[in-house]
Motif scaffolding. Structure first.
Motif, PDB file in Angstrom:
ATOM      1  N   PRO A  25      78.060 -14.814  61.441  1.00 41.85           N
ATOM      2  CA  PRO A  25      78.094 -16.008  60.594  1.00 41.85           C
ATOM      3  C   PRO A  25      76.730 -16.670  60.479  1.00 41.85           C
ATOM      4  CG  PRO A  25      78.988 -16.497  62.758  1.00 41.85           C
ATOM      5  CD  PRO A  25      78.750 -15.019  62.726  1.00 41.85           C
ATOM      6  N   THR A  44      80.357 -19.272  51.101  1.00 37.45           N
ATOM      7  CA  THR A  44      81.730 -18.777  51.179  1.00 37.45           C
ATOM      8  C   THR A  44      82.148 -18.122  49.868  1.00 37.45           C
ATOM      9  OG1 THR A  44      82.572 -20.989  50.621  1.00 37.45           O
ATOM     10  CG2 THR A  44      82.443 -20.424  52.955  1.00 37.45           C
ATOM     11  N   PRO A  49      80.112 -15.069  55.865  1.00 41.05           N
ATOM     12  CA  PRO A  49      80.760 -15.862  56.913  1.00 41.05           C
ATOM     13  C   PRO A  49      79.919 -17.083  57.269  1.00 41.05           C
ATOM     14  CG  PRO A  49      80.701 -13.529  57.509  1.00 41.05           C
ATOM     15  CD  PRO A  49      79.813 -13.689  56.305  1.00 41.05           C
ATOM     16  N   ARG A  51      79.591 -20.632  59.754  1.00 39.12           N
ATOM     17  CA  ARG A  51      79.988 -21.506  60.857  1.00 39.12           C
ATOM     18  C   ARG A  51      79.342 -22.861  60.595  1.00 39.12           C
ATOM     19  NH1 ARG A  51      78.605 -19.103  66.436  1.00 39.12           N
ATOM     20  NH2 ARG A  51      80.358 -17.744  65.850  1.00 39.12           N
ATOM     21  N   SER A  57      85.014 -33.143  65.044  1.00 40.64           N
ATOM     22  CA  SER A  57      85.869 -32.155  64.395  1.00 40.64           C
ATOM     23  C   SER A  57      86.601 -32.739  63.193  1.00 40.64           C
ATOM     24  CB  SER A  57      86.873 -31.574  65.399  1.00 40.64           C
ATOM     25  OG  SER A  57      87.644 -32.615  65.996  1.00 40.64           O
ATOM     26  N   ASP A  66      88.380 -21.300  55.324  1.00 37.99           N
ATOM     27  CA  ASP A  66      87.881 -20.079  55.954  1.00 37.99           C
ATOM     28  C   ASP A  66      86.536 -20.267  56.648  1.00 37.99           C
ATOM     29  OD1 ASP A  66      86.611 -20.514  53.559  1.00 37.99           O
ATOM     30  OD2 ASP A  66      86.644 -18.434  52.897  1.00 37.99           O
ATOM     31  N   VAL A  67      86.082 -21.507  56.762  1.00 35.10           N
ATOM     32  CA  VAL A  67      84.836 -21.802  57.466  1.00 35.10           C
ATOM     33  C   VAL A  67      85.138 -22.065  58.933  1.00 35.10           C
ATOM     34  CG1 VAL A  67      82.970 -23.489  57.714  1.00 35.10           C
ATOM     35  CG2 VAL A  67      83.621 -22.670  55.445  1.00 35.10           C
ATOM     36  N   GLU A  68      84.393 -21.414  59.796  1.00 34.12           N
ATOM     37  CA  GLU A  68      84.527 -21.644  61.232  1.00 34.12           C
ATOM     38  C   GLU A  68      83.845 -22.968  61.584  1.00 34.12           C
ATOM     39  OE1 GLU A  68      83.187 -19.528  65.456  1.00 34.12           O
ATOM     40  OE2 GLU A  68      82.809 -18.519  63.539  1.00 34.12           O
ATOM     41  N   ILE A  69      84.514 -23.784  62.355  1.00 35.57           N
ATOM     42  CA  ILE A  69      83.990 -25.102  62.716  1.00 35.57           C
ATOM     43  C   ILE A  69      83.493 -25.081  64.155  1.00 35.57           C
ATOM     44  CG2 ILE A  69      84.473 -27.566  62.875  1.00 35.57           C
ATOM     45  CD1 ILE A  69      84.647 -26.389  60.042  1.00 35.57           C
ATOM     46  N   ALA A  70      82.292 -25.614  64.356  1.00 39.71           N
ATOM     47  CA  ALA A  70      81.734 -25.764  65.697  1.00 39.71           C
ATOM     48  C   ALA A  70      81.254 -27.197  65.852  1.00 39.71           C
ATOM     49  CB  ALA A  70      80.579 -24.793  65.912  1.00 39.71           C
ATOM     50  N   ALA A  83      77.949 -23.113  69.352  1.00 36.27           N
ATOM     51  CA  ALA A  83      77.774 -22.949  67.904  1.00 36.27           C
ATOM     52  C   ALA A  83      76.804 -21.818  67.591  1.00 36.27           C
ATOM     53  CB  ALA A  83      77.284 -24.249  67.291  1.00 36.27           C
TER      54      ALA A  83
END
Length: 310
Positions: A25, A44, A49, A51, A57, A66-70, A83
């Protein structure tokens, strides 16, 4: 005569590689800001990919599913480790005080191979960008830190954003239609936020930009009074621009905003009688014309006519 970009660009050998879908990502900091959020969408849409780094949050609720959250905070460098796990490329938007910059950059270098940094045109040979500016000094410091790590880096330097017109003038335009503002004859080349995001997204998903130093502007030099006139023309309203003395402008500004106001007043004063610095970098990188200020206004007319909701 308009000045054009003389900053160095990487050589395009015609074999630019794209970041493959399903790879590691791209970490986007400032992911809920006006540039970062648009970059997330563009990546996206291209099946890259992503992040997204957020401080809380709950602030990620509007990001694509579909986005990864950190979660992490630039003021707490150790909070970034999770992250940065398995990340090769980072889009860095600095949104914190300078004290932790060195530690953050060290962490990026320990995990990633490439960083794209959203900076400012403080190295540009034009008086508008050469005035004393604490933010420019911070950008220069972070660029030096990045260079010292040996990371592959690309520096993106947007000039004056077209969206500043909304923040500065929309209330007056929604009201009586009289914009009272200093240095009406000062010329800038407003760049569309969407063009900045498109350039960043392209750099993030392509190889071949290491060492790139890109100054981004709009395609035309316009005085501030002309920009107000363009807004009125698009809205179909007669707007009035009234010259405001710099000292009066300063007195009408909240104390907390005084440093930024002093910087802007110095920059506008320094550019009087000169056209804005204009580059072709947006069109060169995107393969299409940069959006004009008129296009930006046309696409944001509702923001000048409707009362904002909070």
């Amino acid at each position: 005569m308009e000045q054009t970009d003389t900053s160095p660009h990487p050589v395009d050998d015609g074999e630019t590689a794209m970041t493959p879908a399903g790879g590691p990502p791209v970490l986007v900091t400032g992911a809920t800001g006006r540039i970062g959020r648009a970059v997330v969408d563009l990546l996206t849409d291209a099946d890259v990919p992503v992040r997204a780094l957020v401080r809380r949050s709950e602030s990620a609720a509007t990001l694509p599913a579909d986005v990864e959250i950190a979660t992490g905070d630039l003021t707490v460098p150790e909070s970034l480790d999770a992250a940065l796990h398995a990340v090769s490329t980072v889009f860095l938007v600095w949104t914190a005080p300078p004290q932790t910059a060195a530690a953050v950059v060290d962490r990026l270098a320990a995990h990633a191979q490439r960083v794209v940094y959203l900076s400012a045109p403080h190295r540009t040979p034009h008086p508008f960008f050469r005035q004393p500016n604490p933010m420019a000094a911070l950008h220069a410091e972070i660029e030096e830190l990045i260079a010292a790590t040996g990371l592959d880096s690309t520096i993106v330097r947007p000039g004056m954003f077209a969206s500043n017109a909304l923040f500065w003038w929309s209330a007056a335009i929604r009201g009586e239609g009289v914009v009272r503002w200093p240095y009406g004859a000062a010329e800038t080349a407003p760049v569309d936020d969407r063009d900045v995001a498109a350039v960043v997204a392209r750099i993030l998903r392509e190889d071949g930009h290491a060492g790139g130093d890109y100054v981004l502007t709009g395609p035309e030099s316009l005085t501030q009074a002309e920009q107000v006139s363009v807004i009125g023309d698009v809205l179909g309203r007669r707007l009035t621009f009234e010259e405001l003395a710099p000292d009066d402008f300063r007195r009408e500004t909240p104390e907390a905003s005084r440093p930024a106001v002093d910087m802007l007043l110095a920059a506008w004063n320094a550019t009087m009688g000169r056209p804005a610095y204009v580059t072709s970098t947006v069109s060169d990188l995107l393969g299409r014309p940069a959006r004009t200020f008129r296009q930006w206004v046309t696409d944001h007319t509702a923001s000048f006519t409707e009362n904002p909701t909070r």
